[in-house]
Design a protein around this motif. Structure first.
Motif, PDB file in Angstrom:
ATOM      1  N   PRO A 163       5.368  -5.048 -11.457  1.00 18.29           N
ATOM      2  CA  PRO A 163       5.797  -3.757 -12.001  1.00 18.29           C
ATOM      3  C   PRO A 163       4.670  -2.780 -12.342  1.00 18.29           C
ATOM      4  CG  PRO A 163       6.950  -5.554 -13.087  1.00 18.29           C
ATOM      5  CD  PRO A 163       5.890  -6.172 -12.230  1.00 18.29           C
ATOM      6  N   THR A 164       3.471  -3.282 -12.586  1.00 23.07           N
ATOM      7  CA  THR A 164       2.364  -2.382 -12.944  1.00 23.07           C
ATOM      8  C   THR A 164       1.681  -1.767 -11.729  1.00 23.07           C
ATOM      9  OG1 THR A 164       0.918  -4.306 -13.086  1.00 23.07           O
ATOM     10  CG2 THR A 164       1.885  -3.492 -15.160  1.00 23.07           C
ATOM     11  N   VAL A 165       2.101  -2.176 -10.536  1.00 21.57           N
ATOM     12  CA  VAL A 165       1.555  -1.572  -9.315  1.00 21.57           C
ATOM     13  C   VAL A 165       2.466  -0.414  -8.941  1.00 21.57           C
ATOM     14  CG1 VAL A 165       0.926  -1.904  -6.901  1.00 21.57           C
ATOM     15  CG2 VAL A 165       0.594  -3.760  -8.537  1.00 21.57           C
ATOM     16  N   ASN A 166       1.961   0.790  -9.155  1.00 22.49           N
ATOM     17  CA  ASN A 166       2.748   1.985  -8.883  1.00 22.49           C
ATOM     18  C   ASN A 166       2.214   2.781  -7.707  1.00 22.49           C
ATOM     19  OD1 ASN A 166       4.585   1.785 -11.167  1.00 22.49           O
ATOM     20  ND2 ASN A 166       2.743   2.066 -12.389  1.00 22.49           N
ATOM     21  N   THR A 167       1.095   2.339  -7.163  1.00 25.00           N
ATOM     22  CA  THR A 167       0.472   3.072  -6.066  1.00 25.00           C
ATOM     23  C   THR A 167       0.062   2.101  -4.973  1.00 25.00           C
ATOM     24  OG1 THR A 167      -0.364   4.779  -7.565  1.00 25.00           O
ATOM     25  CG2 THR A 167      -1.467   4.575  -5.430  1.00 25.00           C
ATOM     26  N   MET A 168       0.375   2.502  -3.737  1.00 20.84           N
ATOM     27  CA  MET A 168      -0.036   1.726  -2.578  1.00 20.84           C
ATOM     28  C   MET A 168      -0.648   2.682  -1.561  1.00 20.84           C
ATOM     29  SD  MET A 168       2.178  -0.585   0.095  1.00 20.84           S
ATOM     30  CE  MET A 168       2.503  -1.859  -1.084  1.00 20.84           C
ATOM     31  N   ILE A 169      -1.813   2.315  -1.094  1.00 24.47           N
ATOM     32  CA  ILE A 169      -2.475   3.065  -0.029  1.00 24.47           C
ATOM     33  C   ILE A 169      -2.433   2.186   1.213  1.00 24.47           C
ATOM     34  CG2 ILE A 169      -4.654   4.076   0.762  1.00 24.47           C
ATOM     35  CD1 ILE A 169      -5.339   4.413  -2.299  1.00 24.47           C
ATOM     36  N   ILE A 170      -1.936   2.731   2.303  1.00 22.47           N
ATOM     37  CA  ILE A 170      -1.869   1.982   3.560  1.00 22.47           C
ATOM     38  C   ILE A 170      -2.767   2.691   4.557  1.00 22.47           C
ATOM     39  CG2 ILE A 170      -0.411   1.108   5.421  1.00 22.47           C
ATOM     40  CD1 ILE A 170       1.949   1.252   3.445  1.00 22.47           C
ATOM     41  N   GLU A 171      -3.874   2.060   4.860  1.00 20.21           N
ATOM     42  CA  GLU A 171      -4.804   2.650   5.826  1.00 20.21           C
ATOM     43  C   GLU A 171      -4.324   2.356   7.245  1.00 20.21           C
ATOM     44  OE1 GLU A 171      -9.520   2.431   6.945  1.00 20.21           O
ATOM     45  OE2 GLU A 171      -8.957   2.438   4.817  1.00 20.21           O
ATOM     46  N   ASP A 172      -4.408   3.355   8.099  1.00 17.18           N
ATOM     47  CA  ASP A 172      -3.967   3.246   9.500  1.00 17.18           C
ATOM     48  C   ASP A 172      -2.495   2.864   9.601  1.00 17.18           C
ATOM     49  OD1 ASP A 172      -6.525   3.911  10.436  1.00 17.18           O
ATOM     50  OD2 ASP A 172      -7.163   1.818  10.445  1.00 17.18           O
ATOM     51  N   ALA A 173      -1.664   3.529   8.822  1.00 14.05           N
ATOM     52  CA  ALA A 173      -0.227   3.235   8.794  1.00 14.05           C
ATOM     53  C   ALA A 173       0.423   3.386  10.163  1.00 14.05           C
ATOM     54  CB  ALA A 173       0.472   4.139   7.779  1.00 14.05           C
ATOM     55  N   GLU A 174      -0.159   4.193  11.016  1.00 15.10           N
ATOM     56  CA  GLU A 174       0.410   4.399  12.359  1.00 15.10           C
ATOM     57  C   GLU A 174       0.349   3.130  13.214  1.00 15.10           C
ATOM     58  OE1 GLU A 174      -3.964   5.383  12.731  1.00 15.10           O
ATOM     59  OE2 GLU A 174      -2.409   5.762  11.243  1.00 15.10           O
ATOM     60  N   ASN A 175      -0.422   2.139  12.796  1.00 20.21           N
ATOM     61  CA  ASN A 175      -0.524   0.879  13.542  1.00 20.21           C
ATOM     62  C   ASN A 175       0.519  -0.153  13.117  1.00 20.21           C
ATOM     63  OD1 ASN A 175      -2.721   1.830  15.018  1.00 20.21           O
ATOM     64  ND2 ASN A 175      -4.165   1.149  13.464  1.00 20.21           N
ATOM     65  N   PHE A 176       1.388   0.208  12.188  1.00 20.38           N
ATOM     66  CA  PHE A 176       2.419  -0.695  11.699  1.00 20.38           C
ATOM     67  C   PHE A 176       3.765  -0.319  12.295  1.00 20.38           C
ATOM     68  CE2 PHE A 176      -0.859  -0.733   8.473  1.00 20.38           C
ATOM     69  CZ  PHE A 176      -0.972  -2.069   8.153  1.00 20.38           C
ATOM     70  N   GLY A 177       4.657  -1.294  12.355  1.00 19.13           N
ATOM     71  CA  GLY A 177       6.023  -1.024  12.769  1.00 19.13           C
ATOM     72  C   GLY A 177       6.813  -0.451  11.606  1.00 19.13           C
ATOM     73  N   LEU A 178       7.929   0.161  11.929  1.00 15.49           N
ATOM     74  CA  LEU A 178       8.765   0.785  10.910  1.00 15.49           C
ATOM     75  C   LEU A 178       9.270  -0.232   9.886  1.00 15.49           C
ATOM     76  CD1 LEU A 178       9.917   3.460  10.000  1.00 15.49           C
ATOM     77  CD2 LEU A 178      11.882   3.054  11.479  1.00 15.49           C
ATOM     78  N   SER A 179       9.670  -1.415  10.349  1.00 12.37           N
ATOM     79  CA  SER A 179      10.183  -2.411   9.403  1.00 12.37           C
ATOM     80  C   SER A 179       9.064  -2.915   8.481  1.00 12.37           C
ATOM     81  CB  SER A 179      10.851  -3.580  10.122  1.00 12.37           C
ATOM     82  OG  SER A 179       9.925  -4.315  10.869  1.00 12.37           O
ATOM     83  N   GLN A 180       7.844  -3.040   9.011  1.00 13.45           N
ATOM     84  CA  GLN A 180       6.716  -3.457   8.155  1.00 13.45           C
ATOM     85  C   GLN A 180       6.435  -2.404   7.101  1.00 13.45           C
ATOM     86  OE1 GLN A 180       3.415  -4.364  10.870  1.00 13.45           O
ATOM     87  NE2 GLN A 180       3.177  -6.256   9.724  1.00 13.45           N
ATOM     88  N   LEU A 181       6.426  -1.139   7.493  1.00 12.32           N
ATOM     89  CA  LEU A 181       6.189  -0.066   6.524  1.00 12.32           C
ATOM     90  C   LEU A 181       7.286  -0.034   5.467  1.00 12.32           C
ATOM     91  CD1 LEU A 181       4.918   2.763   8.888  1.00 12.32           C
ATOM     92  CD2 LEU A 181       3.577   1.508   7.185  1.00 12.32           C
ATOM     93  N   HIS A 182       8.513  -0.277   5.886  1.00 13.37           N
ATOM     94  CA  HIS A 182       9.626  -0.301   4.938  1.00 13.37           C
ATOM     95  C   HIS A 182       9.460  -1.460   3.948  1.00 13.37           C
ATOM     96  CE1 HIS A 182      13.589   0.876   3.605  1.00 13.37           C
ATOM     97  NE2 HIS A 182      13.966  -0.389   3.644  1.00 13.37           N
TER      98      HIS A 182
END
Length: 187
Positions: A163-182
């Motif tokens: 619950p204390t993790v409120n921020t996520m940075i995903i580097e090179d998000a374009e290399n992931f599939g839609l379900s992984q990003l979801h």
């Protein structure tokens, strides 16, 4: 093959999208007259089509848990100044950060880069090539707020709720599939 159930009546499968059709059919054959509840936050076409054609019932949870704020997603070009500001903003309000970087071979270089950007952040690294005991140790430290930024591969995409993790940075998000990003977005 060596598992036998005496009187299995309900089977709950979480992260249903992770299992193939054959795997799920094999599980169903373990016992006759078994009720099966498959859970997934990732909408996959075969599950939705099965529900639309009446092959399976579908239940939707359309309301967020009480007090849950909506997820905000921002897409940006790689910008070290933005990364530094986002991490510092989260840490200043007492939160923690997931930083997803999916290249094990250069993850320690990335860790050094982040540490250089945000000098006061306590940072740790996890990926699937670490020993299970090492991963568990780091995750406990992160859960107990001994670590501010967790630099990780997609190993964190399932089964983690901090619950204390409120921020996520995903580097090179374009290399992931839609379900992984979801899945990652749901962390």
């Amino acid at each position: 093959k060596d598992i036998e159930f005496k009187d299995l009546g309900l089977l709950v499968i979480d992260e249903e999208h992770r299992f193939g059709v054959k795997q799920k059919e094999k599980i169903k054959m373990l016992q006759k007259n078994i009720d099966i509840l498959m859970l997934s936050a990732t909408p996959i076409p075969r599950t939705l089509s099965g529900a639309l054609y009446g092959l399976r019932d579908l239940s939707l949870i359309e309301t967020q848990p009480v007090g849950r704020l909506p997820i905000q997603t921002t897409i940006s070009n790689y910008d070290t100044k933005l990364i530094k500001n986002v991490i510092q903003a989260e840490l200043s309000r007492g939160g923690q950060v997931f930083y997803v970087y999916n290249r094990v071979e250069t993850i320690l270089t990335k860790a050094h880069e982040i540490k250089t950007l945000v000098k006061d952040a306590r940072l740790a690294v996890v990926h699937g090539q670490l020993k299970a005991t090492e991963i568990e140790k780091v995750m406990w430290q992160f859960l107990n707020k001994e670590i501010d930024v967790l630099l990780a591969t997609t190993i964190i995409e399932s089964g983690i709720d901090i619950p204390t993790v409120n921020t996520m940075i995903i580097e090179d998000a374009e290399n992931f599939g839609l379900s992984q990003l979801h899945q990652l977005r749901g962390r």
